[in-house]
Structure formats: structure tokens, C-alpha cells
Design an enzyme around this catalytic site. Structure first.
Site, PDB file in Angstrom:
ATOM      1  N   GLU A  68      73.000   8.742  81.048  1.00 47.68           N
ATOM      2  CA  GLU A  68      72.761   8.205  79.705  1.00 47.68           C
ATOM      3  C   GLU A  68      73.204   6.758  79.532  1.00 47.68           C
ATOM      4  O   GLU A  68      72.588   6.008  78.795  1.00 47.68           O
ATOM      5  CB  GLU A  68      73.449   9.085  78.654  1.00 47.68           C
ATOM      6  CG  GLU A  68      72.780  10.445  78.417  1.00 47.68           C
ATOM      7  CD  GLU A  68      73.209  11.500  79.414  1.00 47.68           C
ATOM      8  OE1 GLU A  68      74.029  11.194  80.309  1.00 47.68           O
ATOM      9  OE2 GLU A  68      72.736  12.655  79.308  1.00 47.68           O
TER      10      GLU A  68
ATOM     11  N   HIS B 180      76.115  21.436  72.073  1.00 46.60           N
ATOM     12  CA  HIS B 180      74.684  21.130  71.958  1.00 46.60           C
ATOM     13  C   HIS B 180      74.199  21.314  70.523  1.00 46.60           C
ATOM     14  O   HIS B 180      73.015  21.539  70.293  1.00 46.60           O
ATOM     15  CB  HIS B 180      73.853  22.043  72.878  1.00 46.60           C
ATOM     16  CG  HIS B 180      73.798  21.583  74.306  1.00 46.60           C
ATOM     17  ND1 HIS B 180      74.917  21.461  75.084  1.00 46.60           N
ATOM     18  CD2 HIS B 180      72.754  21.195  75.098  1.00 46.60           C
ATOM     19  CE1 HIS B 180      74.560  21.051  76.304  1.00 46.60           C
ATOM     20  NE2 HIS B 180      73.258  20.876  76.326  1.00 46.60           N
TER      21      HIS B 180
END
Lengths: 324, 288
Positions: B20, B89
Site C-alpha cells: 500500500e 476489515h
């Protein structure tokens, strides 16, 4: 081809002058900090000038660089004006960034200096992204990212080298290995201190070079830049050099073993280049002229910058947004 | 989310390693060199991995350089709880970034808004964080068959979802839909609430909220995610301090529980405001 040696000499004298200007620039900044003229902190790079000057000498118009908070040399080597660079460090309205960035953020897009970054390793992907844009747009521009040995241990180093290699991006990674990450010797923080050993792990060439030898580093950079421009992908260069001062303004660098600084001062990059030029027949007078010109340029730029006004406090709201 | 894009756009759409920091950092680098990248980092929770690139590089590049450049970058990610994805998540990452000037924050709650706001985000010359709520993936809606500027939605324009005069209920994404459910429950009791979906948190359309409050004099903010330090608390604070004279009842925040998002349905669903709890909060405000 008979005039080749002379042309080379003229180029080297130009590069010598730039190195001298950068050295004096850093010396001046150090003085200003000591006398309280400048706020915050600063990170000086006396002794490392050959890396920036040698690498940027291998670049063309349109190529870009990013560098660290110890980045004055890189931004100046690429052609940022001395006075506006001083101005930024003094926090003046006429500074490169209008006084918003300061010492750790010298940036001059007009010469391709995309920025100095105060977060270790943050700019490696920025350079790779600029290279990706060049690849997509077909500009043939090359990006170069300068960073320290300390950055070789942070995540962005690994993420970016991998991605740059797998996408064959036109980017060159330059480690300025000055043997210390802040206050820690490299062997204390790094399992394998030969940092180019990481290059094969990312399927790219790795070259270690004497970072105090301007001609050697320029040569290595030219090969890497040509490879990048030719679409063959990135190169990792490890330039071995030395930070003659401490990590930051507040650091007297007492952790260095006795004699180490002296040994490196004897291999000062400016000294080495002058020796080389003298051996090649350049007169002492000529070398003194270069030194005088550099001193004059730096002094007049410093005087101009000191005379500039502080930014209007209301300008702090500018540049936060595009079309706010 | 990205199905078919590579076939349609070729080398402009790249598969990336799971990295990322490099994805966002390279997108920033491309943005300052003439491209208009869209970075997809999947779950909003992963913004933690590239937090530095978002807050120090993307958000500050223009400012730090004194306006030499801009970062026309859109970062897409899926936020939201209620779908059984567990603590790492399911977070509402948008609130983490409210404290970072320089980032626009977009949180669509319908298909039409998603389409119009995403295209406006990509056109915007500032960095935009674009959050798609994962529990709304199954929503249906209408989007133009061909790209159409008529469907664009300006960033910073709230939508008035239901018109009412009893209480102003500000809610986005999943909470917007639950507020509408609550409105239906309350209509049977003769309480008409005005549900406002801000759609973007930065910039925030304060005018629409104030116009509504001038009519209702009661504010309920429904925010998915923990209560502290979020857009809901900010809105309550701003209304209380700047528009106190409009209020007939304490401006109120109804948020998720102040815990990590649990996995088991019984615990997870209990931790998020639902229509019944929204209706209860409205009744309390009306009775105040």
C-alpha cells in the site's frame, strides 16, 4: 577529439564550483542556526556534495529528483537558485516554498527538484510514481531518488524497489551511505551493511561507488540513467560517503570513533577533485578563481535572502487547496 | 469493483503487489507529474498501512511546496461494519483523516451518488479519499450507460433524503438507509423527520443542515463508528457553539459502540445504530 580533455576540464571546474557553493551554503546555514537566525532544526550534508553534483550532472532537462530532509545539496545541484533556497530556510516570502516548507522541504519544480521529504523513505515511491508517469506518457524522463543508508531499512524501500523493477520503471535509486542512521553506526542497525546486496533480490543491478569521487559517481550515474531511459528499468547505486557534521543542529556527533572524521576529511570530495584537476594541469590560480566565484555567489545570495521580508501571516491559508 | 477495467483501459490499469505504501506513494508521484491516478487499496483498514503517504505526502504536497504542484489523486477503499468481516476489515477509516487538512473525504450512500461523486472526485485537483460502504455493495440504482456529466455531483452538496419538520437527522452511507427506515417507523406515530445525507465529509455542506435546523430546531447525528473524534462529534460541536439559538433540544450524536468491531453477528449488529435506536433517539429529542 583533441579538445575533449579541455571540455572535460571546463565541466569539472563547473561542477567543482557547484560543490563549493553547496559547501558554503551549508556552512552559512550552520552559522545562521548557531546565531539563532533560523528556527527549528536543520540537517547538513557537508562532505556529501559529490553524490548530488555527480548524479545530477548525468541528468537532462525534464528529469526529476527527490531527496531527504538532508537535501539542500541535491536541490541546489539540480539548479535551484541559492538565494531562494536560503530564503526558504530563513522562512521568507520569497523562499522556494514561500516559507511553508523550511529546511527539510526545499522544492523547485522548475528545475525538476520534486521535493525534499522529512519522513525517512517516503519519497522513494514518489520518484517511482514520477517514473511511471514518464513511462505512460512516453516523455523519456528519468527519476532519481536520493536517500540515506537508514532508509534502506524502511518498508517503502522494499516496496518501491520491487514495484519499480517489476514495472521496469525509468528510475535510479541512490543510497548516500554516510555510515550513520541518525546517531547509530550502520552495523548496529543493519544485518548486512553492504546495501547493494539487496539489488539482486529485486532483480536490478547494484553498484557500489566511492561517493566522494565526483568523476566516479558521475560515470556510474550515467550508466544507470541511460539504462533507465532505455526502458531497461531501475538501478541501485550505493555511494559511500561521510557526513562531516552531526545528524542535526543539536548533534555534536560524539559517538564517532576517534580519527574517523579526520580520515574522511582527508578524502573530502572537494579536495579530491581539486587534486585531480591540479594533476591534470589546472593551475592553482584557476582553482582559486573558482573558489572565489563560489564564495561571492553564496555571499550575495545570502545577503539578498536576509533582506527579504517575512511572509504575510495571512498567506498561511494559501496553497492548502486547489480552488478551495 | 474493478472488473473489466484492465480489458477496457489496457496499461492504464495495473495490477500491483500488496504494497500500500508504494501504491499510494507512486500514485502521488504520478499525480504531480501530469496523471490523474485512482489508487484502489481495498479495505479502508489498510489505510493504516499507507497512512504516511496519505497524510504526509498526498495531503501536504501542495502546501509544503508553496503551491508549486497539486495532487489530483483519488484513493478508493471500502469501509463499514455489519457484514461479518471482523475488527480489522470493518472500520470507518474516514474519521481518521478528518484531522488532516488537504484531504477531501467522500462517503456515498447510493449508487447514483457513488457514480456522480466518484467522477467528480477524479476530476478534482485535490487528493480525495473515496469510501464505498461494503454493506451497500448490493444496492441497485441507475447510472448512465455512457459517461454523462449530467450525473456528476458536486463535492460538498448534501442531499435531503426525506422532508420533515420534527427533527433533522444527519446520516450517511449505511446509517442514511437506517435513518430512512426510522423515518418510516416514525411517520406512523406522526413524527416527520428530515433525513440529510451529507455525502461528503470534506467539504461539509453546513448550509443544508442549518437550513433544516431552522425548521426543526432539533439535531440528531447518526454516525457509524466509535463516537469520539469523528465527523458526528464535530458537527454536534459546531452546531452547539455556532447555532445555539436555533436549538430547542441538546444536539445529539448516536454512534456505534466505543469498541472494536466484533465478528459474531449477535455482537456486531448490536454495536451499530439501527432503525429502532434511531427512532428512540428521535422520540427523546421530540419529547425534550
Amino acid at each position: 577529439m583533441t579538445d575533449e580533455p579541455d571540455r572535460d576540464t571546463e565541466l569539472l571546474l563547473d561542477l567543482l564550483q557547484r560543490m563549493r557553493e553547496i559547501r558554503l551554503f551549508e556552512d552559512t546555514v550552520k552559522e545562521w542556526f548557531s546565531s539563532g537566525l533560523v528556527r527549528g532544526s536543520t540537517h547538513l550534508g557537508q562532505g556529501q556534495e559529490a553524490v548530488s553534483v555527480g548524479v545530477t550532472a548525468a541528468l537532462q532537462h525534464g528529469d526529476t529528483t527527490t531527496c531527504t530532509y538532508r537535501g539542500h545539496a541535491t536541490v541546489l545541484a539540480q539548479g535551484a537558485p541559492l538565494d531562494k533556497s536560503f530564503g526558504e530556510i530563513l522562512g521568507k516570502a520569497e523562499g522556494l516554498c514561500g516559507g511553508k516548507g523550511g529546511s527539510m522541504h526545499l522544492t523547485d519544480f522548475s528545475v525538476g527538484a520534486l521535493g525534499s521529504f522529512a519522513i525517512v523513505g517516503a519519497h522513494l515511491p514518489i520518484s517511482a510514481g514520477a517514473a511511471w508517469a514518464a513511462q505512460l506518457l512516453g516523455t523519456r524522463a528519468v527519476s532519481v531518488s536520493f536517500f540515506g543508508d537508514g532508509a534502506a531499512n524502511i518498508g517503502t524501500f522494499h516496496e518501491t524497489l520491487n514495484m519499480a523493477s517489476v514495472w521496469s520503471l525509468p528510475v535510479v535509486f541512490i543510497i548516500e551511505n554516510n555510515l550513520y542512521g541518525e546517531y547509530s553506526p550502520i552495523a548496529v542497525t543493519t544485518a548486512n551493511t553492504v546495501l547493494i546486496d539487496r539489488a539482486p533480490g529485486y532483480a536490478m543491478p547494484g553498484v557500489r561507488v566511492d561517493g566522494n569521487d565526483l568523476m566516479a559517481i558521475r560515470e556510474v550515474a550515467m550508466t544507470a540513467v541511460e539504462r533507465a531511459r532505455g526502458g531497461e528499468g531501475p538501478t541501485l547505486i550505493e555511494a559511500m560517503t561521510y557526513r562531516q557534521s552531526g545528524h542535526s543542529r543539536a548533534d555534536p556527533a560524539t559517538y564517532r570513533p576517534e580519527g574517523e572524521l579526520d580520515a574522511w576529511l582527508a578524502r573530502d570530495p572537494i579536495l579530491l577533485l581539486e587534486q585531480r584537476l591540479a594533476e591534470g594541469g589546472v593551475s592553482e590560480t584557476r582553482l582559486a578563481d573558482v573558489a572565489r566565484a563560489a564564495a561571492e555567489n553564496v555571499r550575495s545570495a545570502a545577503d539578498r535572502a536576509l533582506s527579504w521580508p517575512e511572509p504575510d501571516p495571512t498567506s498561511r491559508f494559501d496553497d492548502m487547496w486547489v480552488n478551495a | 469493483m474493478t472488473e473489466g477495467l484492465q480489458a477496457r483501459f489496457g496499461k492504464r490499469v495495473r495490477d500491483t503487489p500488496i504494497a500500500e505504501q508504494a501504491i499510494v506513494g507512486m500514485a502521488v508521484g504520478a499525480a504531480i507529474q501530469g496523471l490523474r491516478p485512482v489508487a484502489e487499496i481495498m479495505f479502508a483498514d489498510f489505510a493504516g498501512v499507507c497512512f504516511d503517504q496519505i497524510v504526509n505526502s498526498a495531503a501536504k504536497y501542495r502546501f509544503t511546496s508553496g503551491g508549486q504542484t497539486s495532487v489530483p489523486l483519488t484513493i478508493c477503499m471500502a469501509n463499514g461494519s455489519g457484514a461479518g468481516f471482523g475488527p480489522q476489515h470493518s472500520q470507518m477509516g474516514e474519521n481518521w483523516f478528518l484531522n488532516i487538512p488537504g484531504l477531501k473525504i467522500v462517503t456515498p450512500g447510493t449508487v447514483e451518488d457513488h457514480y456522480g461523486l466518484l467522477r467528480s472526485s477524479i476530476r478534482d485537483d485535490n487528493p480525495v479519499l473515496f469510501f464505498t460502504h461494503k454493506n451497500l455493495f448490493a444496492l441497485k440504482g441507475r447510472v448512465p450507460a455512457e459517461p454523462s456529466d449530467e450525473a456528476l455531483i458536486v463535492l460538498g452538496q448534501a442531499s435531503v433524503v426525506t422532508v420533515g419538520s420534527a427533527v433533522t437527522v444527519v446520516a450517511n452511507q449505511q446509517m442514511r438507509h437506517r435513518a430512512v427506515e426510522a423515518a418510516q417507523l416514525l411517520t406512523e406515530e406522526g413524527i416527520d423527520i428530515e433525513v440529510i445525507d451529507p455525502r461528503t465529509l470534506v467539504p461539509f455542506d453546513m448550509d443544508t443542515v442549518i437550513t433544516s435546523l431552522s425548521k426543526t430546531s432539533r439535531l440528531l447525528v447518526v454516525q457509524e463508528g466509535p463516537p469520539d473524534g469523528g465527523w458526528g462529534a464535530t458537527l454536534v460541536s459546531r452546531v452547539a457553539s455556532q447555532h445555539f439559538e436555533l436549538l430547542d433540544a441538546p444536539p445529539t450524536l448516536l454512534a456505534s459502540d466505543n469498541i472494536s468491531v466484533p465478528f459474531a453477528a449477535s455482537m456486531e449488529l448490536a454495536s451499530i445504530p439501527d432503525a429502532a435506536r434511531i427512532a428512540t433517539a428521535v422520540r427523546q429529542l421530540v419529547a425534550y
